[in-house]
Design an enzyme around this catalytic site. Structure first.
Site, short mmCIF file in Angstrom:
data_model
loop_
_atom_site.label_atom_id
_atom_site.label_comp_id
_atom_site.label_asym_id
_atom_site.label_seq_id
_atom_site.Cartn_x
_atom_site.Cartn_y
_atom_site.Cartn_z
N GLU A 7 -1.82 7.26 -6.21
CA GLU A 7 -2.06 6.39 -7.38
C GLU A 7 -1.64 7.07 -8.67
OE1 GLU A 7 -2.60 4.10 -4.74
OE2 GLU A 7 -2.87 3.24 -6.73
N PRO A 10 5.04 3.91 -13.77
CA PRO A 10 5.25 2.55 -14.27
C PRO A 10 4.65 2.34 -15.66
CG PRO A 10 4.40 2.53 -12.02
CD PRO A 10 4.26 3.92 -12.52
N ARG A 59 25.16 13.65 -15.65
CA ARG A 59 26.55 13.23 -15.89
C ARG A 59 26.92 13.31 -17.37
NH1 ARG A 59 27.48 8.24 -17.19
NH2 ARG A 59 29.50 7.92 -16.18
N ASP A 110 32.02 4.57 -20.48
CA ASP A 110 30.78 4.12 -19.86
C ASP A 110 30.32 2.80 -20.43
OD1 ASP A 110 30.11 5.87 -18.01
OD2 ASP A 110 28.59 6.94 -19.14
C1 LIG Z 1 2.43 4.90 -6.72
N1 LIG Z 1 2.67 4.58 -8.09
C2 LIG Z 1 2.67 3.23 -8.48
C3 LIG Z 1 2.64 5.54 -9.06
C4 LIG Z 1 1.61 5.54 -10.00
C5 LIG Z 1 1.60 6.51 -11.02
C6 LIG Z 1 2.60 7.46 -11.06
C7 LIG Z 1 3.62 7.47 -10.13
C8 LIG Z 1 3.65 6.52 -9.11
C9 LIG Z 1 4.77 6.56 -8.11
N2 LIG Z 1 5.51 5.29 -8.15
C10 LIG Z 1 6.31 4.94 -9.17
C11 LIG Z 1 6.67 5.83 -10.16
C12 LIG Z 1 7.49 5.36 -11.20
C13 LIG Z 1 7.91 4.03 -11.21
C14 LIG Z 1 8.78 3.50 -12.31
N3 LIG Z 1 8.84 2.18 -12.47
O1 LIG Z 1 9.39 4.29 -13.03
C15 LIG Z 1 7.51 3.20 -10.18
N4 LIG Z 1 6.75 3.66 -9.19
#
Ligand SMILES: CN(C)c1ccccc1CNc1ccc(C(N)=O)cn1
Length: 239
Positions: free
Chosen positions: A110, A83, A148, A162
Site C-alpha cells: 500500500e 499515484p 535519454r 522529440d
Molecule cells: C500499490 N500502490 C498503489 C502504491 C501505493 C503507494 C506507493 C506506490 C504504489 C505502487 N504502485 C504505483 C506506484 C506509482 C503509480 C503511478 N501512477 O505513478 C501507480 N502505482
C-alpha cells in the site's frame, strides 16, 4: 549523472540496464544506474520489509527502518513514485536531468511508512492516474526518460525532434520501401527538397497537435510561419 533506484525487486531492472540505448549508455559510462535492494537493509531474522498497517485495513506497508538505512547509502534528490504524486512530464524530466544524482524509491504494497515520506522524500511523482502493483515500472520509465536527456545517450538531432521538445507532437515517419501494400510515402519526403520537407514536417506536427492535443497549443507562442500553417490546416479541415 547517477540514478539510484531503491526496490524490493532488483531483478526487474536487469533487462532495463542491459538492453538497447540504456545498456549502451551504461557501457559507455555516460551515466550510472545503481539498483539498491531494500531487502539487504532488513536486519531482522525474517528480513521483513513490510508489516501490517496501524489502524488496521487491508494490505501491508513498507517498514521505515530498511528504507532509512538504504537511503543512508545514496545521495541526491529523493523521489517517490506514487499515484499521489505530481504528474511526471518532459519538463520535470529535463529538470531532474540537470541533477548530479537522484534517488527514486519504488514503493510496493500500500506504500511506504509516511515517516519516510515526511523526513526523506523531496518529491512524490506519479506517472499517470492509474494503479500498478509496484513503483518499479514508474521508476524505470522516469529513469529512461531522464537518461535519454543525458548528453551522448542519444544523438542530439533526434533529441531536438522529440515530441514536446518544440512543444508539438511529432510528425509522421516513413522509411523504405517507398511503396508498400499500395501505400505510398508522401512525395515531398522523396524530393530531397529540405526546406519543403521541413515545412511539411512542421505542418504535420501542428496538424496532429491541433487534432489530438489542442491543449498543448494553448500555452504556446506560434511563430509567423506556424500561424500561417495553422490557418492552412484549419481551412483544409473545414473547421
Ligand atoms: C500499490 N500502490 C498503489 C502504491 C501505493 C503507494 C506507493 C506506490 C504504489 C505502487 N504502485 C504505483 C506506484 C506509482 C503509480 C503511478 N501512477 O505513478 C501507480 N502505482
Amino acid at each position: 549523472m547517477k540514478i539510484n533506484i531503491l526496490t524490493l525487486f532488483p531483478e526487474m531492472f536487469s533487462g532495463f540496464k542491459s538492453e538497447s540505448i540504456i545498456g549502451k549508455a551504461l557501457e559507455k559510462n555516460l551515466l550510472e544506474i545503481n539498483i539498491v535492494n531494500i531487502r539487504e537493509f532488513c536486519y531482522d531474522k525474517h528480513k521483513q520489509a513490510d508489516d501490517m498497517p496501524f489502524g488496521g485495513g487491508a494490505g501491508m506497508v513498507m517498514k521505515p527502518e530498511p528504507l532509512f538505512r538504504a537511503l543512508e547509502t545514496v545521495k541526491g534528490k529523493v523521489i517517490y513514485t506514487t499515484p499521489q504524486g505530481v504528474r511526471f512530464n518532459q519538463k520535470l524530466a529535463i529538470e531532474l536531468a540537470q541533477e548530479e544524482e537522484i534517488t527514486i524509491i519504488a514503493g510496493h504494497y500500500e506504500g511506504i511508512d509516511e515517516r519516510v515520506v515526511e523526513s526523506k522524500v523531496d518529491l512524490e511523482v506519479s506517472i499517470g492516474d492509474f494503479v500498478l502493483t509496484g513503483g518499479e515500472l514508474p521508476a524505470m520509465m522516469m529513469a529512461d526518460c531522464i537518461a535519454r536527456l543525458v548528453p551522448g545517450v542519444i544523438k542530439k538531432e533526434s533529441y531536438e525532434n522529440d515530441s514536446f521538445f518544440n512543444g508539438l507532437l511529432d510528425y509522421p515517419h516513413y522509411t523504405r520501401p517507398a511503396e508498400y501494400e499500395g501505400m505510398k510515402v508522401p512525395e515531398v519526403l522523396l524530393s530531397g527538397h529540405h526546406k519543403n520537407i521541413e515545412t511539411w514536417r512542421l505542418k504535420e506536427s501542428l496538424k496532429r497537435t491541433y487534432l489530438r492535443r489542442r491543449d498543448l497549443l494553448v500555452g504556446r507562442e506560434l511563430s509567423k510561419e506556424e500561424k500561417k500553417l495553422l490557418a492552412e490546416i484549419k481551412r483544409e479541415l473545414g473547421k
